[in-house]
Design an enzyme around this catalytic site. Sequence first.
Site, PDB file in Angstrom:
ATOM      1  N   GLU A   1       0.845  -1.204   0.000  1.00  0.00           N
ATOM      2  CA  GLU A   1       0.000   0.000   0.000  1.00  0.00           C
ATOM      3  C   GLU A   1       0.869   1.239   0.000  1.00  0.00           C
ATOM      4  O   GLU A   1       1.952   1.242   0.583  1.00  0.00           O
ATOM      5  CB  GLU A   1      -0.866   0.031   1.267  1.00  0.00           C
TER       6      GLU A   1
ATOM      7  N   LYS B   1       2.413   4.451   1.232  1.00  0.00           N
ATOM      8  CA  LYS B   1       2.618   5.026   2.570  1.00  0.00           C
ATOM      9  C   LYS B   1       2.540   6.529   2.382  1.00  0.00           C
ATOM     10  O   LYS B   1       3.506   7.171   1.979  1.00  0.00           O
ATOM     11  CB  LYS B   1       3.977   4.611   3.114  1.00  0.00           C
TER      12      LYS B   1
ATOM     13  N   GLU C   1      -4.934   7.243   6.595  1.00  0.00           N
ATOM     14  CA  GLU C   1      -3.921   8.279   6.546  1.00  0.00           C
ATOM     15  C   GLU C   1      -4.634   9.548   6.105  1.00  0.00           C
ATOM     16  O   GLU C   1      -5.368   9.551   5.119  1.00  0.00           O
ATOM     17  CB  GLU C   1      -2.825   7.868   5.560  1.00  0.00           C
TER      18      GLU C   1
ATOM     19  N   PHE D   1      -6.962   2.363   5.428  1.00  0.00           N
ATOM     20  CA  PHE D   1      -6.150   1.170   5.254  1.00  0.00           C
ATOM     21  C   PHE D   1      -6.422   0.045   6.238  1.00  0.00           C
ATOM     22  O   PHE D   1      -5.827  -1.025   6.128  1.00  0.00           O
ATOM     23  CB  PHE D   1      -4.659   1.518   5.229  1.00  0.00           C
TER      24      PHE D   1
END
Lengths: 586, 251
Positions: A250, A252, A302, A342
Amino acid sequence: MRYSLLAVSYEKIEATTKRLEMTDYLVELLRKTPKDILDKVVYLTQGKLYPDFVGIEIGIAEKLAIRAVSKATGQSEKKIEDDIRTTGDLGETAQQFLKKRIQTTFFQQPLTVQNVYEHLDKMAQASGPGSIGQKINYLAGLLANATPNEAKYIIRTVTGSLRLGIADMTVLDALAIAYGGGKETREDLERAYNVSSDLGNVARTVAEEGINSIKKFQVVVGNPIRPMLAERLGSPQEILEKLGGKCIAEYKYDGERIQAHKRDDHVTLFSRRLEDITGQYPDGRELVRKYVNAKETIIEAECVAIDPDTGEIKPFQALMHRRRKYGIQKAMEENPVSLFMFDALYVDGKDLTQEPYPVRHNYLEEITEKGDRVRLAEYLITDDLDELERFFEKAVEEGCEGLICKSINKDAVYQAGARGWQWIKYKRDYKSEMTDTVDLVVVGAFHGRGKRAGTYGALLLAAYNPKEDIFETVTKCGTGFTDEDLEKLPGMMKKHQIPHRHPRVLSTIEADVWFEPRVVVETIGAEITLSPIHTCALDAVRKGSGLAIRFPRFTGNYRPDKAAENATTVNEIIQLYKNQPKTQVT
Amino acid sequence: MFNVKMTDAKLLRDMITAISILIDEATFDITPQGIKLRAMDPSRVAMVDFEWPQTIFDEYNCSEPMKMCLNISEMLKLLRRVGKDESIELSLDEKTARLKMTIRGKYVRTFNMPTLEAMEEEVPTPKVTFKAKARATTDGLREAIEDASLVSDHVRIEADNEKMMMQATGSLMGATIELKKGSDALLNLEVKEPSKATYSLSYLSEIVKAASAASAVTTLEFSSDMPIKLNFEQEKEGKLTYYLAPRIEVE
């Protein structure tokens, strides 16, 4: 319970360098503590009054603490300040000055833990006009009743310098021995702590209700879960080996990790350190409210600043404007946030923390309604080294820090509060810096949205390759344009507009509008990175990769003096890439 | 039930001002006989002992003894709005636990404020045998203390049969203030034993300044290295007394 008992324990703990001895002293203290104030004692030993997520801190500025010491001892503030210069610690100074207290007081009473806690709590919660005076008074009141030794620790507690070094884990060790029934219960206690993030609650529960209640600790919406952390490796090869040959990678994102707790329309956002930061992200809260289709849920995302005009993501620094009490509204307009989800830890009555990651990811996908500013973190399931490396380059080019590669094994449960090899970070070792501007050719454009409707959201820019006599794309630039620029651009570009990609333009990106290569604009970026998308210098530095400019910005200078063939060349870009100053990334 | 009326609202304002310099939250003892308050400042250095019999009010209704805790600084904010020739009425709504304050002058305004949970700590009065007793005009005393405050943050008070002396020694400057028995400022002086003690000037000046609005004459009692008692005589009945703990001489 007398506060002096606590002070004596502090003194012993402070004097030892051995963790086991520290645990012993802590066990002794916890056993002596009445069960109904065990939570308070645990918070106090850590210099706190509440678990972090409650958001009430003791903190008082040293200057104010000095005034309180002055008030309680009768010594002038100047004398106290002078003494701090020799002791280096207001706690020590307070202790000394209390020993030779010049100001006498009426009816001293021995301090109890409850009494100290109450006063500290009132201090922490005092707010509004006059609260500074009140805080000083509460502190001076405590000091007036304190012994010199007690004063030392009270001062250290309120100024945030009580550094006993009692880690959460040491408290758990001590609790297991004192109340759990032995060291083997430590794991249960730790799990309870990891899902509740409340050491005081764990302590009181095990003391009052026993270890069986601890085993029943559940994830609760509203109580943050201690986040699972990632290890780090330096290459796709090592990562895939560690994760059993296949993983889900994934992006970041360079933003703030948040844990969102939603119960109906009530949403709370916690930071990585489990502080309630809902106030900083009213827009983030709204996004969760609107786009998460679950009644009760805990998800992780995030939170990333985006350019409101172009929708492009911005570096972490753009979120700095959120760390304040006032002006959030302005920060929200200038740097709104997007959420990249996520993980899902709890969905409508189901605790998912013991489920493997792919299951949690499925739940997440199911409850997340896609929106402009809400989506799952960009991901890729792969067992291919090259593919992983390409994905990494793409992530970096798009403004991310790198990748998080996650295990898709059955045992890949959510390890709350732990750093493990289920999640592995793949970040760049260094960051470089683009120091000079480049002159690039406008070869395409993308339609703007929102405020930029009717004009361009971004321009597709290219460098010149004289050998092949073609233009190779190097970046998509939407930043740096004034309102005036934006208004004029479509008119200005109109005469160069063509219905398809110009034959001399090499691009893997499909633009909304294509131009013949004519207009040159001066641009600068944060750095030049490898790119799996852009065609500039393809294969020159690494097979299969080109070069791209990260976080590009138009400097405001059009270069009408330059023909497209006078633009910065691909070779120059390669030189810039190679010569850019590099700094280590930690 | 508790409600009272006072023709001169300034009386209440001055009294609350005098109390406010030591405490933020005050728990008043209210009985059918009157209102009392005895409280220590948070540092336990000073104490205020205040009493108003019901006769001081123009109307006084209290059905049973009760405690009423108020945020003094908030109350003072409201009372600062009191002007000349205005009357005041206080009444406690026990259901909502709020105090209603009606001020009548050129126009009528009614404020209300919450009462707080009463503090339980009973404060005794210090038991001290005072060896020196002086009666001074409050203004004279205030001036003397202001002079001493110019040079230091503490003052030594000495008394013998002739006079009362105040000595202040700062890091740079010093001051000596002499008040002769029978002078304009020092109305009377009775000394059983020459006495001297040191007190914090920040407390003294705040106390005297705040109380001077409510009193013209002060009786001051102390003994060597013992607390000082300052009794600010009231025009009507009532009592406003402060105790201040001494500092230990270090010279």
